[in-house]
Design a protein around this motif. Structure first.
Motif, mmCIF file in Angstrom:
data_model
loop_
_atom_site.group_PDB
_atom_site.id
_atom_site.type_symbol
_atom_site.label_atom_id
_atom_site.label_comp_id
_atom_site.label_asym_id
_atom_site.label_seq_id
_atom_site.Cartn_x
_atom_site.Cartn_y
_atom_site.Cartn_z
ATOM 1 N N LEU A 57 1.568 -1.695 -9.296
ATOM 2 C CA LEU A 57 0.740 -1.310 -10.446
ATOM 3 C C LEU A 57 0.973 -2.236 -11.631
ATOM 4 N N ALA A 58 2.240 -2.570 -11.877
ATOM 5 C CA ALA A 58 2.576 -3.431 -13.014
ATOM 6 C C ALA A 58 1.993 -4.830 -12.856
ATOM 7 N N ASN A 59 1.710 -5.227 -11.620
ATOM 8 C CA ASN A 59 1.145 -6.552 -11.351
ATOM 9 C C ASN A 59 -0.353 -6.507 -11.054
ATOM 10 N N GLY A 60 -0.990 -5.365 -11.355
ATOM 11 C CA GLY A 60 -2.436 -5.277 -11.244
ATOM 12 C C GLY A 60 -2.987 -4.924 -9.885
ATOM 13 N N PHE A 61 -2.129 -4.502 -8.963
ATOM 14 C CA PHE A 61 -2.582 -4.094 -7.634
ATOM 15 C C PHE A 61 -2.837 -2.583 -7.602
ATOM 16 N N ASN A 62 -3.678 -2.147 -6.663
ATOM 17 C CA ASN A 62 -3.866 -0.723 -6.386
ATOM 18 C C ASN A 62 -2.840 -0.249 -5.366
ATOM 19 N N VAL A 63 -2.507 1.036 -5.462
ATOM 20 C CA VAL A 63 -1.707 1.730 -4.445
ATOM 21 C C VAL A 63 -2.629 2.746 -3.789
ATOM 22 N N SER A 64 -2.651 2.778 -2.458
ATOM 23 C CA SER A 64 -3.670 3.538 -1.744
ATOM 24 C C SER A 64 -3.075 4.290 -0.558
ATOM 25 N N THR A 65 -3.782 5.342 -0.127
ATOM 26 C CA THR A 65 -3.520 5.876 1.207
ATOM 27 C C THR A 65 -4.500 5.229 2.170
ATOM 28 N N VAL A 66 -4.183 5.320 3.451
ATOM 29 C CA VAL A 66 -5.095 4.886 4.511
ATOM 30 C C VAL A 66 -5.093 5.985 5.565
ATOM 31 N N ASP A 67 -6.261 6.269 6.115
ATOM 32 C CA ASP A 67 -6.427 7.411 7.013
ATOM 33 C C ASP A 67 -5.995 7.035 8.432
ATOM 34 N N ILE A 68 -4.690 7.057 8.645
ATOM 35 C CA ILE A 68 -4.084 6.771 9.944
ATOM 36 C C ILE A 68 -3.185 7.951 10.298
ATOM 37 N N GLU A 69 -3.332 8.473 11.495
ATOM 38 C CA GLU A 69 -2.506 9.625 11.859
ATOM 39 C C GLU A 69 -1.163 9.172 12.409
ATOM 40 N N ALA A 70 -0.112 9.802 11.904
ATOM 41 C CA ALA A 70 1.241 9.487 12.367
ATOM 42 C C ALA A 70 2.091 10.740 12.314
#
Length: 224
Positions: free
Chosen positions: A173-186
């Protein structure tokens, strides 16, 4: 090849797949941050992959790998997502502990939790891609090459196996990137009991980010 996987273990294991690397405990690699940073330099950066998987040994991805690849390619293609995970939160409070008690309020994603008695149950049930998170859980992290090429690494001041995940997300976040989930089952078999000295680990993380942000809680709107 497809997606180098870095798996932290306590004991040495034999690699079963070409792109799977177990990083076990040694004097040099006695924390999650040190293990993962070692793997970044030795295995990730020398490769030509666009993203890398850092996961716990007790996590198994159930989604077929061609589907995983499709979803991750789509997620990382615009270069904006730096870190993705399976479950996460929109807001990181000063407690730095987001998975209780307000999990239903601020969290996103989905994971199947396995318990010692052999039973399983969904933990969180908001599948999908949620790109505006504060942090995701370290049981499974997908990190983009762009993040690593920007010089971002796991913080080795964070000892043991705690807060390295929230920290790498805050760095994103501090470097301008997004943090996301991804729909993968585990399925994640650990119940993840907190150690007795969790508070001292939390304080190191809290003090670091308190000095870098305008105010708590940390979110995608935070000014770093």
């Amino acid at each position: 090849g497809f997606m180098i996987e870095i798996v932290a273990t306590t004991e040495k294991k034999d690699t079963i797949l070409e792109n799977l690397h177990y990083i076990h405990n040694t004097q040099k690699h006695d924390s999650m941050a040190k293990k993962y940073n070692h793997a970044i330099e030795k295995f990730c950066l020398p490769s030509d992959e666009k993203y890398f998987c850092f996961r716990h040994d007790d996590l198994t991805i159930n989604t077929p790998m061609d589907v995983v690849r499709y979803k991750l390619d789509k997620l990382f293609e615009d270069g904006k997502v730096g870190v993705a995970g399976l479950i996460g939160t929109y807001i990181l409070e000063p407690s730095c502990v987001w998975w209780v008690p307000n999990r239903g309020v601020n969290t996103a994603g989905r994971i199947i939790q396995g318990y010692p008695d052999g039973t399983t149950a969904p933990m969180n049930d908001w599948p999908g891609t949620h790109r505006d998170l504060a942090t995701v859980d370290g049981c499974c992290l997908f990190i983009s090459r762009k993040m690593l090429e920007a010089g971002i690494r796991f913080d080795e001041n964070l000892k043991n196996y705690h807060f390295y995940d929230a920290d790498i997300c805050c760095q994103a976040l501090a470097n301008g990137f997004n943090v996301s989930t991804v729909d993968i089952e585990a399925i994640h078999k650990s119940t993840g009991a907190a150690p007795q000295d969790i508070e001292q680990y939390r304080k190191v993380f809290f003090d670091k980010w308190s000095a870098k942000i305008d105010k708590w809680p940390i979110s995608r709107y935070t000014k770093f």
